[in-house]
Write a protein that holds these residues in place. Structure first.
Motif, PDB file in Angstrom:
ATOM      1  N   GLY A 127       0.878  -1.219  -0.135  1.00  0.00           N
ATOM      2  CA  GLY A 127      -0.114   0.021  -0.055  1.00  0.00           C
ATOM      3  C   GLY A 127       0.823   1.225   0.124  1.00  0.00           C
ATOM      4  O   GLY A 127       1.978   1.143   0.080  1.00  0.00           O
ATOM      5  N   GLU A 128       0.146   2.579  -0.356  1.00  0.00           N
ATOM      6  CA  GLU A 128       0.936   3.669  -0.213  1.00  0.00           C
ATOM      7  C   GLU A 128       1.626   4.123   1.040  1.00  0.00           C
ATOM      8  O   GLU A 128       2.777   4.395   1.033  1.00  0.00           O
ATOM      9  CB  GLU A 128      -0.028   4.754  -0.854  1.00  0.00           C
ATOM     10  N   ASN A 129       0.944   3.877   2.098  1.00  0.00           N
ATOM     11  CA  ASN A 129       1.384   4.367   3.381  1.00  0.00           C
ATOM     12  C   ASN A 129       2.416   3.363   3.881  1.00  0.00           C
ATOM     13  O   ASN A 129       3.317   3.673   4.909  1.00  0.00           O
ATOM     14  CB  ASN A 129       0.448   4.292   4.428  1.00  0.00           C
ATOM     15  N   GLU A 130       2.697   2.018   3.480  1.00  0.00           N
ATOM     16  CA  GLU A 130       3.860   1.491   3.509  1.00  0.00           C
ATOM     17  C   GLU A 130       5.302   1.718   2.943  1.00  0.00           C
ATOM     18  O   GLU A 130       6.217   1.370   3.361  1.00  0.00           O
ATOM     19  CB  GLU A 130       3.631  -0.122   2.941  1.00  0.00           C
ATOM     20  N   VAL A 131       5.078   2.622   1.716  1.00  0.00           N
ATOM     21  CA  VAL A 131       6.266   3.006   1.181  1.00  0.00           C
ATOM     22  C   VAL A 131       6.687   4.387   1.850  1.00  0.00           C
ATOM     23  O   VAL A 131       5.861   5.331   1.513  1.00  0.00           O
ATOM     24  CB  VAL A 131       6.097   3.124  -0.297  1.00  0.00           C
ATOM     25  N   MET A 132       7.483   4.585   2.569  1.00  0.00           N
ATOM     26  CA  MET A 132       7.924   5.920   3.182  1.00  0.00           C
ATOM     27  C   MET A 132       8.809   6.790   2.203  1.00  0.00           C
ATOM     28  O   MET A 132       9.617   6.274   1.333  1.00  0.00           O
ATOM     29  CB  MET A 132       8.738   5.602   4.252  1.00  0.00           C
ATOM     30  N   GLU A 133       8.711   8.004   2.246  1.00  0.00           N
ATOM     31  CA  GLU A 133       9.392   8.972   1.964  1.00  0.00           C
ATOM     32  C   GLU A 133      10.659   9.333   2.770  1.00  0.00           C
ATOM     33  O   GLU A 133      10.508   9.483   3.849  1.00  0.00           O
ATOM     34  CB  GLU A 133       8.659  10.369   1.582  1.00  0.00           C
ATOM     35  N   LEU A 134      12.008   9.087   2.002  1.00  0.00           N
ATOM     36  CA  LEU A 134      12.959   9.642   2.529  1.00  0.00           C
ATOM     37  C   LEU A 134      13.058  10.816   2.675  1.00  0.00           C
ATOM     38  O   LEU A 134      13.121  11.723   1.816  1.00  0.00           O
ATOM     39  CB  LEU A 134      14.228   9.153   2.026  1.00  0.00           C
ATOM     40  N   MET A 135      13.154  11.678   3.978  1.00  0.00           N
ATOM     41  CA  MET A 135      13.097  13.148   4.270  1.00  0.00           C
ATOM     42  C   MET A 135      14.321  13.983   3.598  1.00  0.00           C
ATOM     43  O   MET A 135      15.332  13.289   3.705  1.00  0.00           O
ATOM     44  CB  MET A 135      12.771  13.618   5.688  1.00  0.00           C
ATOM     45  N   PRO A 136      14.283  15.152   3.338  1.00  0.00           N
ATOM     46  CA  PRO A 136      15.277  15.641   2.929  1.00  0.00           C
ATOM     47  C   PRO A 136      16.449  15.775   3.714  1.00  0.00           C
ATOM     48  O   PRO A 136      16.368  16.002   5.157  1.00  0.00           O
ATOM     49  CB  PRO A 136      14.722  17.301   2.628  1.00  0.00           C
ATOM     50  N   GLY A 137      17.838  15.615   3.284  1.00  0.00           N
ATOM     51  CA  GLY A 137      19.066  15.729   4.317  1.00  0.00           C
ATOM     52  C   GLY A 137      19.181  14.368   5.056  1.00  0.00           C
ATOM     53  O   GLY A 137      20.196  14.334   5.788  1.00  0.00           O
ATOM     54  N   ASN A 138      18.210  13.364   4.881  1.00  0.00           N
ATOM     55  CA  ASN A 138      18.400  12.090   5.754  1.00  0.00           C
ATOM     56  C   ASN A 138      19.056  11.225   4.804  1.00  0.00           C
ATOM     57  O   ASN A 138      19.034  10.996   3.563  1.00  0.00           O
ATOM     58  CB  ASN A 138      17.190  11.679   6.000  1.00  0.00           C
ATOM     59  N   ALA A 139      19.509   9.971   5.546  1.00  0.00           N
ATOM     60  CA  ALA A 139      20.038   9.199   4.681  1.00  0.00           C
ATOM     61  C   ALA A 139      19.619   7.551   5.461  1.00  0.00           C
ATOM     62  O   ALA A 139      19.369   7.683   6.765  1.00  0.00           O
ATOM     63  CB  ALA A 139      21.574   8.937   5.037  1.00  0.00           C
ATOM     64  N   LEU A 140      19.185   6.694   4.641  1.00  0.00           N
ATOM     65  CA  LEU A 140      18.837   5.252   5.247  1.00  0.00           C
ATOM     66  C   LEU A 140      20.208   4.486   5.086  1.00  0.00           C
ATOM     67  O   LEU A 140      20.747   4.451   4.032  1.00  0.00           O
ATOM     68  CB  LEU A 140      17.967   4.708   4.094  1.00  0.00           C
ATOM     69  N   ILE A 141      20.532   4.303   6.374  1.00  0.00           N
ATOM     70  CA  ILE A 141      22.091   3.377   6.366  1.00  0.00           C
ATOM     71  C   ILE A 141      21.593   2.070   6.868  1.00  0.00           C
ATOM     72  O   ILE A 141      21.028   1.915   7.935  1.00  0.00           O
ATOM     73  CB  ILE A 141      22.944   4.153   7.650  1.00  0.00           C
ATOM     74  N   VAL A 142      22.187   0.863   6.234  1.00  0.00           N
ATOM     75  CA  VAL A 142      22.225  -0.421   6.597  1.00  0.00           C
ATOM     76  C   VAL A 142      23.234  -1.046   6.892  1.00  0.00           C
ATOM     77  O   VAL A 142      24.223  -0.798   6.066  1.00  0.00           O
ATOM     78  CB  VAL A 142      21.230  -1.071   5.228  1.00  0.00           C
TER      79      VAL A 142
END
Length: 575
Positions: free
Chosen positions: A227-242
């Motif tokens: 669903g749409e709400n399950e896919v998140m927007e990465l906010m400006p200036g942020n990083a997703l680090i794994v």
């Protein structure tokens, strides 16, 4: 990648990092293609490796661990990219991902992204790297060197794993531009980061099995059926680090600045099956309905509506909805004014009135001429479209076609206007769901040569017709002075070129420019206004290509450099 094919018809690439390999076993692999069907070519070669194992060693296919050792691109970390050759030739060496190899595993790095930087020269200077001719203007080559520089420093300083957040803070504080970029590190860590203004789009999805990011929400939704709400927007200036063990975090790398998300993504570049983008494009068309009604004096009986190209289809639906709302109001008013003075025939005729729509143009070639190489665009556009005969009443009908945007006007002048005129309309009105594109874009959708913008050509033509060449000389002199004092980023001097003229004057001159010789119909052009653009796309207010208001100082430097290139007769990018 296939669900984002719209973002890259010229090339494709794939990189993989394998975790927990034995010493001496290659763990980072990359494959790229610039063939006519690059996605098919890349994954065809991957399938060939698997097919060979299935044929000669089928027992291996029962053991994923063994398969990982035999198939280069079977790994835990995957990075894919699709390329549009907006500058430079369509060369496989320019396809992402780029790779920086090192004998120390943690210092291996591969990166790819959707972005443009405007300070490439400064970045190469900082790293003391002299790129080859192919890569001297490459944003990714410069970005890769800077990130790799800080990666190596971090690895030298720490003994117990990398602090990826620290690496990104140091590297990305140096980048001026818009970006959604991902990287895989030989240590098994990975990251995706978005620019602090949110110029380029970035989305992610996490479940117990995968962590995935992409430039478009709809691509993730379709691939994973979520669903749409399950896919998140990465906010400006942020990083997703794994981390290597699968743990992840969202970290602020650069403090968010004024949100200037690119509106051109919503108008044209992103796929229209995202529900928010669909609604926004619909609204763009709806907002044009009142303007076109004025242009045709509300004469819907003798006006036929269509759209060119396919990316304008949703805006077309919005336009028709606005026209139908108007027509329905007229029907109610007329019927109410009759009182009891009507019969079935009169009522039926009124109720059955419709906005006239038809499929006027057919796109025969599945290619976006907007981003085709300069040398081949003119030749291509003459053969892209064909028309539907018998749809227009010659000499009587006005033909209105809506386009998503008018950048160069080449396709209109070389193909579409000639083609539409063959149908014999009295008038041809071309509507743009975007405002006039007046200034370069240097943050992703690479439009950087002033002389190519039909709006700029129109302003120049008006200046010369009115004997006001001094405006150009004054703007050029100011730009040269800013260059001399190393302050090109202080202001946008090209605004002075447009200042003497109203948008309507510019539009009228554009209509003249896109009208080839021998056209019988009167040609007019109507553009969206800035206020309606912002009302339609309230979360994507980046409008620098329309207004000249750039989100970073580098934008002013680019537009001024592009203007100086034009004045000096240089056919090159502004950065």
């Amino acid at each position: 990648m296939e669900k984002q094919h719209n973002r890259g018809q010229d090339g494709a690439g794939l990189a993989t990092v394998k975790l927990h390999t034995e010493p001496g076993v290659p763990f980072m692999h990359r494959i790229r293609s610039a063939q006519p069907q690059p996605i098919g070519d890349v994954f065809g070669k991957v399938r060939d490796e698997i097919a060979e194992i299935e044929k000669y060693q089928p027992e291996i296919t029962r053991y994923p661990g063994l398969m990982k050792g035999h198939v280069r691109f079977l790994g835990e970390l995957l990075l894919g990219h699709l390329r549009y050759a907006t500058q430079g030739k369509n060369d496989v060496e320019l396809c992402h991902p780029f790779v920086r190899y090192n004998t120390i595993p943690a210092r291996n790095l591969t990166m790819a992204g959707n972005f443009n930087l405007v300070n490439v020269d400064e970045l190469f200077s900082f790293t003391k790297v002299s790129p080859g001719d192919k890569h001297k203007n490459s944003d990714l080559a410069a970005m890769l060197e800077v990130v790799h520089h800080f990666l190596c420093k971090e690895d030298e300083a720490r003994q117990n794993g990398l602090d990826v957040k620290n690496i990104l803070k140091q590297a990305f504080s140096m980048f001026d531009g818009g970006y959604h970029v991902g990287g895989l590190i030989g240590s098994g860590d990975s990251f995706v980061i978005r620019d602090p203004h949110g110029i380029r789009p970035s989305y992610y999805y996490v479940n117990e099995d995968v962590i995935v990011t992409a430039s478009e929400r709809a691509a993730i939704r379709t691939t994973f059926n979520v669903g749409e709400n399950e896919v998140m927007e990465l906010m400006p200036g942020n990083a997703l680090i794994v981390k290597e063990n699968g743990e992840y975090s969202i970290e602020e790398i650069i403090p968010a600045r004024e949100r200037r998300a690119c509106s051109f993504e919503r108008i044209y570049f992103s796929r229209g099956n995202d529900e928010k983008i669909y609604k926004e494009r619909h609204a763009l068309g709806y907002h044009l309905s009142e303007t076109v009604l004025k242009a045709i004096d509300n004469d819907l009986r003798n006006t036929i509506f269509s759209f060119i190209p396919n990316t304008a289809e949703v805006a077309f639906y919005g336009l028709i909805k606005g026209l139908e709302d108007y027509l329905n109001r007229i029907k109610v008013e007329r019927i109410m004014s009759w009182g009891k003075d009507f019969d079935e025939e009169k009522l039926t005729e009124m109720v059955n009135r419709r906005v006239r729509i038809d499929k006027i143009a057919i796109k025969d070639v599945k290619m976006r001429t907007f981003i085709t190489e300069d040398s081949s665009r003119n030749e291509m556009v003459q053969h892209v479209y064909d028309i539907t005969y018998g749809t227009v009443r010659p000499g009587t009908d006005t033909l209105v076609v809506i386009d998503d945007s008018i950048v160069r006007g080449t396709t209109l002048r070389e193909s579409i206007i000639k083609m539409l005129d063959r149908l014999g309309p009295k008038r041809i009105i071309v509507m743009s769901s975007a405002p006039q594109i007046r200034y370069p874009d240097c943050y992703g959708i690479d439009m950087s040569k002033m002389g190519e913008f039909v709006a700029f050509q129109a302003a120049i033509a008006l200046i010369r017709e009115q004997g006001k060449e001094y405006i150009l000389q004054e703007a050029y002199g100011l730009a040269k002075e800013l260059e001399r004092t190393n302050t090109l980023n202080a202001q946008n001097v090209v605004k002075n070129v447009y200042k003497p003229f109203t948008p309507e004057q510019i539009s009228a001159k554009i209509a003249e420019i896109i009208t080839p010789p021998g056209i019988e119909a009167k040609v007019e052009v109507i553009y969206q206004n800035i206020e309606s653009l912002h009302a339609s796309c309230p979360s994507n207010l980046g409008d620098w290509y329309f207004t000249g208001d750039y989100p970073t100082p580098g934008g002013n430097r680019v537009v001024n450099k592009a203007f100086m290139n034009y004045m000096e007769g240089k056919n090159e990018r502004g950065y």
